[in-house]
Write an enzyme that holds these catalytic residues in place. Structure first.
Site, mmCIF file in Angstrom:
data_model
loop_
_atom_site.group_PDB
_atom_site.id
_atom_site.type_symbol
_atom_site.label_atom_id
_atom_site.label_comp_id
_atom_site.label_asym_id
_atom_site.label_seq_id
_atom_site.Cartn_x
_atom_site.Cartn_y
_atom_site.Cartn_z
ATOM 1 N N GLY A 191 -71.536 10.852 102.098
ATOM 2 C CA GLY A 191 -70.538 10.521 101.091
ATOM 3 C C GLY A 191 -70.944 9.305 100.270
ATOM 4 O O GLY A 191 -71.175 8.229 100.827
ATOM 5 N N ALA A 197 -59.659 1.710 96.927
ATOM 6 C CA ALA A 197 -61.059 1.317 96.948
ATOM 7 C C ALA A 197 -61.339 0.097 97.837
ATOM 8 O O ALA A 197 -62.301 0.120 98.617
ATOM 9 C CB ALA A 197 -61.558 1.087 95.522
ATOM 10 N N VAL A 229 -72.060 18.786 102.713
ATOM 11 C CA VAL A 229 -72.046 18.702 104.172
ATOM 12 C C VAL A 229 -71.233 19.879 104.713
ATOM 13 O O VAL A 229 -70.121 20.133 104.265
ATOM 14 C CB VAL A 229 -71.438 17.365 104.636
ATOM 15 C CG1 VAL A 229 -71.260 17.366 106.155
ATOM 16 C CG2 VAL A 229 -72.315 16.215 104.199
ATOM 17 N N GLU A 261 -50.357 4.989 86.127
ATOM 18 C CA GLU A 261 -51.446 4.732 85.181
ATOM 19 C C GLU A 261 -51.698 5.939 84.294
ATOM 20 O O GLU A 261 -51.897 5.816 83.089
ATOM 21 C CB GLU A 261 -52.714 4.339 85.949
ATOM 22 C CG GLU A 261 -52.550 2.988 86.652
ATOM 23 C CD GLU A 261 -53.831 2.459 87.278
ATOM 24 O OE1 GLU A 261 -54.601 3.262 87.841
ATOM 25 O OE2 GLU A 261 -54.053 1.237 87.211
ATOM 26 N N ASP A 272 -61.214 6.811 103.138
ATOM 27 C CA ASP A 272 -59.972 7.597 103.189
ATOM 28 C C ASP A 272 -59.896 8.523 104.398
ATOM 29 O O ASP A 272 -58.797 8.885 104.837
ATOM 30 C CB ASP A 272 -59.841 8.460 101.924
ATOM 31 C CG ASP A 272 -59.374 7.653 100.722
ATOM 32 O OD1 ASP A 272 -59.234 6.429 100.854
ATOM 33 O OD2 ASP A 272 -59.161 8.253 99.654
ATOM 34 N N GLY A 298 -69.124 7.691 97.920
ATOM 35 C CA GLY A 298 -68.002 6.978 97.312
ATOM 36 C C GLY A 298 -68.067 5.497 97.651
ATOM 37 O O GLY A 298 -69.124 4.970 98.005
ATOM 38 N N PHE A 299 -66.932 4.818 97.567
ATOM 39 C CA PHE A 299 -66.940 3.374 97.821
ATOM 40 C C PHE A 299 -67.391 3.049 99.235
ATOM 41 O O PHE A 299 -68.241 2.189 99.448
ATOM 42 C CB PHE A 299 -65.564 2.773 97.560
ATOM 43 C CG PHE A 299 -65.251 2.635 96.108
ATOM 44 C CD1 PHE A 299 -65.866 1.643 95.358
ATOM 45 C CD2 PHE A 299 -64.382 3.497 95.474
ATOM 46 C CE1 PHE A 299 -65.604 1.513 94.010
ATOM 47 C CE2 PHE A 299 -64.111 3.372 94.123
ATOM 48 C CZ PHE A 299 -64.717 2.385 93.384
#
Lengths: 428, 428
Positions: free
Chosen positions: A16, A320, A85, A176, A306, A18-19
């Site tokens: 992964g 994040a 994956v 947002e 997450d 991501g962050f």
């Protein structure tokens, strides 16, 4: 890449980009004795906090995506593999992808989350999602296409439905996106569609609770409500969605909302792989892990971001900063375990939270006590997001785009991005 | 929008938002007594001369696309309709699209051209095209994906095929794309894929004739050949493609070239609609028109750009300046016809031609006599392309991108842009 790792160096695989994954790799890469393999199904990192701006035709997809290979170019001990994956062989310690099978000594699983619909009938089928770049592009194409359709729709009911944009969920993403959408409609689209009565277009924000931005201090929640309402967003509190159909949202205790665009930001759940891995899955499809982020009984496997549900800690928000902190801790704990040092328990350091509300306004909470609203908060929001946006070039581009929009009320990214099969379009 | 135009104002419909269509609309819009309707299947104009840079991951798609509505925002008498043109009812003067049916008083058909494969077996099925934004994105995703695949391909023959990029056609597009591709591989991809022997990657340019850039002065043609060869492109002249298979290009009189990427830039033909309209189609599927660009027997219907084959003129090259000149003349002739003035015959004003060859080199011919090569030519190329690139904002972005790449040998747009169906990806 199949077969045993078979050399003296330790191989850490991170699933992964991501962050959580990127921050884990950054920390791990400092140890020159580790070989780190990062796996992702895309060849880029997505800066998810700005995803809603792509969906609102504010930023180009390339401005919030940065090639993973370029991020780690300066680390010779980091390797990137593109792949989906499929499963994890915990016993033999092999990560299976649709491409190579990758043996590991240590593994960090950080594959993020999906949209959760909580079983609301029709929601899964008819709602737009806002969790990855593909979805943001799809949504943005849809929004602009609606305006094109509306110009030659002569059935007034249908036209009304086409021009009603519904956002479900009054958390930061919903707030947002609703704000950005209201501004897209009020400014650039109104200029582009002079023959259309764009006053007919409206944004409806549905929140099941009795206020927006649950978890924020009360006066920030009220500010967000007032500001969105002032911008023309139809904010409906205590609005519980009971079903979604192709042309409506059904609400508990009130008449259905006629709309052909429903964006679901009301929930997330852990990545589906958790179940397939034979791992226990807890609340929200997330993986219960030890406070050290290790999977119980599998000390070489860490879960971060997450997907992870660390035991013993009060639940951290799926944002994040939490993912970054978990990714970094997983990396630190792997290095500690390899060095025979004790592992640390995860504890979320809450530095604050923020949400932007349209142009030049935001709400910000820092630490436990400090808050800000309005333009000052927006500048803080801008600064912090630019600071974290990976890649110097992207930062400049994004700053330039924002400055332009701020001055000219304009959007650059209003083209409907081409998609779908290509070759046949061209055949005479 | 169906039914008779029915008012006293004259309605001019322009089908196609390319160079010919956009320039026709610009000219027509000056006459406040005309209502102009522009129809295109996309909501943006594509700056095709830079399309190859999108396919070489040099520019973002949004940088060469500009919303048609924004271009004509300041003209209240110009309206835009998104739609695929299906047929033209010449008798009742109605343009049929997949959306609205649009009656017209005068019509300009300017829908451009397709790739022509001249019946080479397999070419239609296995070649990449480079005629619109979708195709450029598909090609660019493929090129970067090949590198990702190659990193875990262990069959050396397959790896070789994956890393062999073949361009068919030594005209400006083929030369420009081969050069851009060679630089993409040599610089940013080599940096991104440190474990891959990128020296194995190569670009092969196949040209059936005995020199590149047919129609250019001889010394420019030689310069282009030398420069590309110097950049590592395997330029093969007198190489006639007899067939294309999924993993090879078959060549007349020599052994097949093993490759999984074949980009066909070797020919164009008129848009397929010409035949469906019941119009005569001439050489290359183009529509023979009178020197005034009117269709014989249909004085209210004009054809401009790549689709048109004006009689009596020596054939003009199918490039942007020709399309611009024809679009402008069609507009002028429509206004002349409405005013009872005589119509003018088309005559191509050849201002010159140019092609860029990789970084900081180009060949330029101005008028009949003046030529330039190298860096000076490249600056001229840059200047002229920026001048014509629609939209001030795009110009700044593109300039910034180029400057950055020139300084850092970098490419921004290296992400594999997400495509295809979305909703299911996310389902757990």
């Amino acid at each position: 890449m199949t077969g045993s790792t078979g050399n003296s160096r330790t191989r850490v695989v991170v699933a992964g980009g991501g962050f959580a994954g990127v921050w884990a790799v950054r920390r791990l890469a400092r140890d020159k004795n580790l070989d780190i393999i990062l796996v992702d199904r895309n060849n880029y990192h997505t800066f998810l906090p700005l995803l809603y701006q792509v969906a609102a035709a504010e930023l180009e997809p390339g401005q919030i995506a940065y090639p993973l290979r370029a991020i780690f170019r300066k680390y010779p001990n980091v390797h990137f593999v593109i792949g989906d994956v499929r499963s994890i062989d915990m016993k033999n310690k092999v990560l299976h992808t649709d491409g190579p099978h990758i043996p590991f000594d240590k593994l960090v699983v950080a594959m993020g989350s999906f949209t959760a619909f909580y079983g609301v009938p029709g929601a899964d089928k008819h709602c737009f999602r806002l969790k990855n770049l593909e979805q943001a592009i799809t949504l943005r194409n849809h929004i602009v296409s609606c305006f094109e359709q509306a110009t030659h729709e002569r059935n007034p009911d249908r036209k009304d439905r086409i021009l009603t944009y519904t956002v479900v969920g009054g958390g930061p993403t919903g707030v947002e996106y609703a704000g950005a959408l209201a501004e897209l409609i009020r400014q650039p689209l109104t200029k582009d569609f002079p023959t259309l009565n764009t006053g007919q277009a409206r944004v409806v924000l549905l929140e099941a609770g009795d206020g927006l931005l649950a978890g924020f201090p009360d006066h920030l929640r009220r500010y967000a409500f007032e500001r969105l309402t002032h911008m023309g967003v139809d904010v409906r509190l205590n609005a519980k969605v009971t079903a979604v159909t192709p042309d409506s949202v059904e609400l508990e205790g009130s008449s259905p909302l006629r709309t052909e665009t429903v964006v679901w930001t009301a929930g997330v759940q852990g990545h589906a792989l958790a179940g397939q891995m034979g791992l226990p899955t807890g609340r929200g499809g997330r993986v219960p892990v030890l406070p050290t982020l290790q999977v119980e009984g599998h000390p070489d496997v860490f879960v971060a971001g997450d997907m992870a549900l660390p035991q013993g800690d009060s639940p951290a928000p799926l944002i994040a900063p939490n993912a970054i902190q978990q990714g970094a801790l997983a990396a630190d704990n792997i290095r500690a375990a390899l060095a025979g040092r004790p592992l640390r328990a995860f504890r979320y350091r809450d530095k604050g939270s923020m949400a932007t509300i349209g142009r030049a306004a935001a709400v910000v909470r820092m630490g436990k006590e400090h808050t800000a609203t309005g333009f000052v908060a927006w500048v803080m929001w801008l600064f912090i997001h630019l600071l974290y946006l990976v890649g110097f070039r992207n930062r400049l581009f994004v700053l330039f785009t924002w400055a332009w929009d701020y001055i000219f009320f304009e959007r650059a990214a209003r083209i409907i991005i081409p998609r779908g099969p290509i070759e046949d379009d061209d055949a005479p």
